[in-house]
Each structure stands twice: as C-alpha cells, then as structure tokens.
Motif scaffolding. Sequence first.
Motif, PDB file in Angstrom:
ATOM      1  N   GLU A  23      -4.736   0.003  -9.257  1.00 20.55           N
ATOM      2  CA  GLU A  23      -4.526  -1.127  -8.345  1.00 20.55           C
ATOM      3  C   GLU A  23      -5.026  -0.802  -6.944  1.00 20.55           C
ATOM      4  OE1 GLU A  23      -0.972  -3.947  -6.618  1.00 20.55           O
ATOM      5  OE2 GLU A  23      -0.675  -2.985  -8.577  1.00 20.55           O
ATOM      6  N   LEU A  24      -4.778   0.412  -6.482  1.00 22.14           N
ATOM      7  CA  LEU A  24      -5.260   0.837  -5.169  1.00 22.14           C
ATOM      8  C   LEU A  24      -6.791   0.850  -5.145  1.00 22.14           C
ATOM      9  CD1 LEU A  24      -4.017   1.731  -2.466  1.00 22.14           C
ATOM     10  CD2 LEU A  24      -4.206   4.091  -3.255  1.00 22.14           C
ATOM     11  N   MET A  25      -7.385   1.302  -6.224  1.00 20.75           N
ATOM     12  CA  MET A  25      -8.851   1.303  -6.322  1.00 20.75           C
ATOM     13  C   MET A  25      -9.397  -0.126  -6.285  1.00 20.75           C
ATOM     14  SD  MET A  25     -10.617   4.023  -6.266  1.00 20.75           S
ATOM     15  CE  MET A  25     -12.124   3.278  -6.825  1.00 20.75           C
ATOM     16  N   GLU A  61       0.816  -1.203   0.000  1.00 18.03           N
ATOM     17  CA  GLU A  61       0.000   0.000   0.000  1.00 18.03           C
ATOM     18  C   GLU A  61       0.860   1.268   0.000  1.00 18.03           C
ATOM     19  OE1 GLU A  61      -2.802   1.403   3.340  1.00 18.03           O
ATOM     20  OE2 GLU A  61      -3.999   0.055   2.083  1.00 18.03           O
ATOM     21  N   TYR A  62       1.933   1.252   0.761  1.00 19.15           N
ATOM     22  CA  TYR A  62       2.835   2.400   0.852  1.00 19.15           C
ATOM     23  C   TYR A  62       3.383   2.749  -0.536  1.00 19.15           C
ATOM     24  CZ  TYR A  62       6.959   5.166   2.105  1.00 19.15           C
ATOM     25  OH  TYR A  62       7.895   6.151   2.183  1.00 19.15           O
ATOM     26  N   LEU A 118       2.134   1.950  -3.450  1.00 21.06           N
ATOM     27  CA  LEU A 118       1.048   2.387  -4.327  1.00 21.06           C
ATOM     28  C   LEU A 118       0.707   3.860  -4.082  1.00 21.06           C
ATOM     29  CD1 LEU A 118      -1.352  -0.695  -4.196  1.00 21.06           C
ATOM     30  CD2 LEU A 118       0.063   0.032  -6.116  1.00 21.06           C
ATOM     31  N   ILE A 119       0.643   4.264  -2.825  1.00 16.98           N
ATOM     32  CA  ILE A 119       0.326   5.657  -2.498  1.00 16.98           C
ATOM     33  C   ILE A 119       1.416   6.588  -3.021  1.00 16.98           C
ATOM     34  CG2 ILE A 119      -0.003   7.293  -0.594  1.00 16.98           C
ATOM     35  CD1 ILE A 119      -1.269   4.911   0.960  1.00 16.98           C
ATOM     36  N   ILE A 120       2.667   6.184  -2.860  1.00 18.95           N
ATOM     37  CA  ILE A 120       3.790   6.983  -3.395  1.00 18.95           C
ATOM     38  C   ILE A 120       3.671   7.058  -4.925  1.00 18.95           C
ATOM     39  CG2 ILE A 120       6.310   7.066  -3.683  1.00 18.95           C
ATOM     40  CD1 ILE A 120       5.408   7.812  -0.878  1.00 18.95           C
ATOM     41  N   GLY A 121       3.327   5.946  -5.548  1.00 21.99           N
ATOM     42  CA  GLY A 121       3.147   5.929  -7.008  1.00 21.99           C
ATOM     43  C   GLY A 121       2.035   6.865  -7.452  1.00 21.99           C
ATOM     44  N   VAL A 122       0.927   6.872  -6.713  1.00 21.76           N
ATOM     45  CA  VAL A 122      -0.186   7.765  -7.061  1.00 21.76           C
ATOM     46  C   VAL A 122       0.238   9.221  -6.885  1.00 21.76           C
ATOM     47  CG1 VAL A 122      -2.529   8.490  -6.419  1.00 21.76           C
ATOM     48  CG2 VAL A 122      -1.976   6.053  -6.527  1.00 21.76           C
ATOM     49  N   LYS A 123       0.980   9.503  -5.828  1.00 19.05           N
ATOM     50  CA  LYS A 123       1.481  10.871  -5.621  1.00 19.05           C
ATOM     51  C   LYS A 123       2.399  11.293  -6.764  1.00 19.05           C
ATOM     52  CE  LYS A 123       1.188  11.337  -0.615  1.00 19.05           C
ATOM     53  NZ  LYS A 123       1.830  11.827   0.580  1.00 19.05           N
ATOM     54  N   ASN A 124       3.070  10.311  -7.374  1.00 16.09           N
ATOM     55  CA  ASN A 124       3.951  10.581  -8.522  1.00 16.09           C
ATOM     56  C   ASN A 124       3.206  10.463  -9.846  1.00 16.09           C
ATOM     57  OD1 ASN A 124       6.231  11.098  -6.936  1.00 16.09           O
ATOM     58  ND2 ASN A 124       6.677   8.913  -6.772  1.00 16.09           N
ATOM     59  N   LYS A 125       1.870  10.449  -9.764  1.00 15.95           N
ATOM     60  CA  LYS A 125       0.986  10.444 -10.939  1.00 15.95           C
ATOM     61  C   LYS A 125       1.084   9.159 -11.776  1.00 15.95           C
ATOM     62  CE  LYS A 125       0.701  15.440 -11.193  1.00 15.95           C
ATOM     63  NZ  LYS A 125       0.347  15.553  -9.845  1.00 15.95           N
ATOM     64  N   ASN A 126       1.179   8.019 -11.108  1.00 16.37           N
ATOM     65  CA  ASN A 126       1.193   6.730 -11.785  1.00 16.37           C
ATOM     66  C   ASN A 126      -0.243   6.181 -11.825  1.00 16.37           C
ATOM     67  OD1 ASN A 126       1.387   4.027 -12.519  1.00 16.37           O
ATOM     68  ND2 ASN A 126       3.399   3.795 -11.586  1.00 16.37           N
ATOM     69  N   ASP A 127      -0.807   6.118 -13.034  1.00 15.10           N
ATOM     70  CA  ASP A 127      -2.194   5.681 -13.200  1.00 15.10           C
ATOM     71  C   ASP A 127      -2.401   4.223 -12.806  1.00 15.10           C
ATOM     72  OD1 ASP A 127      -2.824   8.202 -14.102  1.00 15.10           O
ATOM     73  OD2 ASP A 127      -2.763   7.649 -16.224  1.00 15.10           O
ATOM     74  N   GLU A 128      -1.436   3.394 -13.133  1.00 20.42           N
ATOM     75  CA  GLU A 128      -1.568   1.964 -12.808  1.00 20.42           C
ATOM     76  C   GLU A 128      -1.644   1.742 -11.296  1.00 20.42           C
ATOM     77  OE1 GLU A 128      -2.187  -0.623 -14.790  1.00 20.42           O
ATOM     78  OE2 GLU A 128      -2.329   0.905 -16.360  1.00 20.42           O
ATOM     79  N   ASP A 129      -0.868   2.495 -10.546  1.00 18.21           N
ATOM     80  CA  ASP A 129      -0.910   2.372  -9.088  1.00 18.21           C
ATOM     81  C   ASP A 129      -2.273   2.809  -8.546  1.00 18.21           C
ATOM     82  OD1 ASP A 129       1.636   1.366  -9.047  1.00 18.21           O
ATOM     83  OD2 ASP A 129       2.596   3.233  -8.402  1.00 18.21           O
ATOM     84  N   LEU A 130      -2.826   3.852  -9.143  1.00 13.83           N
ATOM     85  CA  LEU A 130      -4.161   4.314  -8.726  1.00 13.83           C
ATOM     86  C   LEU A 130      -5.210   3.244  -9.006  1.00 13.83           C
ATOM     87  CD1 LEU A 130      -6.024   6.537  -7.631  1.00 13.83           C
ATOM     88  CD2 LEU A 130      -6.141   7.464  -9.948  1.00 13.83           C
ATOM     89  N   SER A 156      -3.528   4.657   9.012  1.00 15.30           N
ATOM     90  CA  SER A 156      -4.270   3.788   8.103  1.00 15.30           C
ATOM     91  C   SER A 156      -4.824   4.595   6.930  1.00 15.30           C
ATOM     92  CB  SER A 156      -5.426   3.122   8.858  1.00 15.30           C
ATOM     93  OG  SER A 156      -6.270   2.467   7.956  1.00 15.30           O
ATOM     94  N   PHE A 157      -4.373   4.249   5.738  1.00 18.48           N
ATOM     95  CA  PHE A 157      -4.894   4.893   4.537  1.00 18.48           C
ATOM     96  C   PHE A 157      -6.363   4.522   4.353  1.00 18.48           C
ATOM     97  CE2 PHE A 157      -5.997   4.671   0.028  1.00 18.48           C
ATOM     98  CZ  PHE A 157      -5.776   5.986  -0.335  1.00 18.48           C
ATOM     99  N   GLY A 158      -6.716   3.272   4.610  1.00 16.87           N
ATOM    100  CA  GLY A 158      -8.092   2.800   4.423  1.00 16.87           C
ATOM    101  C   GLY A 158      -9.097   3.588   5.233  1.00 16.87           C
ATOM    102  N   ALA A 159      -8.768   3.867   6.485  1.00 14.65           N
ATOM    103  CA  ALA A 159      -9.683   4.625   7.340  1.00 14.65           C
ATOM    104  C   ALA A 159      -9.828   6.059   6.826  1.00 14.65           C
ATOM    105  CB  ALA A 159      -9.178   4.628   8.771  1.00 14.65           C
TER     106      ALA A 159
END
Length: 184
Positions: A23-25, A6-7, A9-21, A71-74
């Motif tokens: 997967e997180l979704m 998860e960590y 993936l969140i860093i990837g989303v912050k770096n504008k990685n669509d695939e990580d977003l 917790s990112f989920g919360a």
Amino acid sequence: MEKKNEYDLIIGVKNKNDEDLRELMQRYMPLVNSIKKRYYIRHYDSDDWDQDAMMICYETCCLFDFKLNKSFGAFYKTKLSNHARSLLRYELAKRREPYRKAISYEVATTNGMVNEESRELSITPEREIYQKYLTNLSKLELIATLFLLGMMTQKQACSLAQCSYMQLLQAKGRCKKKLTQELK
C-alpha cells in the motif's frame, strides 16, 4: 475497510507486514515513475525499477525515525534518487565503457559491419600440415573451407553442402579451430 495513514503503514512495514508495504508503494508510485523517467540505466527494465523501489521503500521504513524526520516522502525520494545515481555511476564507470559500446555479432553481420566473405585464410597445400588438416575435414567442412578462402559464394556453398547458412558458419568456425590446432 478504512484507509491507513502513512504513520500506521510505516509501523506496519517495520513489523514486517507485506500488505502495508504494498500500500505504501502504491502511494509512492508517482515518485518511483518520475525517478524511472529521469534516469536511464542500460538493461534495466520497469520491473527492475519496481523491485528496487520496493526494497528501498522497505529499507527506508526500517531506517525512518519519526522524531528526526518529518517527511517520509522526502526521505524515500532521497534514498531512491541516491540509489539511481549509484546505478548510473556504476554503469558509466570508465572500465565498463567497452560494454556500453558493444554490439552483438549478429547485429554487426546483419548491418554489414563484418564481412565474413572477405576474410581469407592462406593455405599452401604443399605442406604436410595442411594436407593433414584437409584430410581430417568432413565434406561440409571442406566446402566451408572453400567458402572461407573465397573460392565459393555463400549461396554456392550452401547449395553444394545442402545446409543452411548457420550450419555453414558453424562448419567454418570448426575449420578455423582445427587449423589453429594443426598449426600449434
């Protein structure tokens, strides 16, 4: 390919990685589905919920601070629930109440809530205005006027004019508009 935590993936989303977003979704789809079931928003379908959930997921990733939040989920659940409540508040606002209770004209006529045949328009042909009005009508509009006055049934009017019911209704509307213009 190794599954990211998860960590990462969140860093990837912050770096504008669509695939990580994406997967997180996917990981949080059960949460999104539970929110969808909990709140009903009129004219909001599943695709709208998914799109909003993805935008909120992106926003949550950008705001998420690893030092403050455990917790990112919360955090995501709170943001998504608050968004759903805001949509519901907007929908249930007192000034939008008439829109919630509104039904389409077609539904009203089909269910018998509006009876077009019973509406009458009093015309006294002796007056010059009404004579002028009648001379400016087409054959279909004259028949529609007779239907409007209750002098013909729908079936008779459609048969005489050789038109569909929808064409008769449109002609009836034109008659009303022309009469209103003549009376001004």
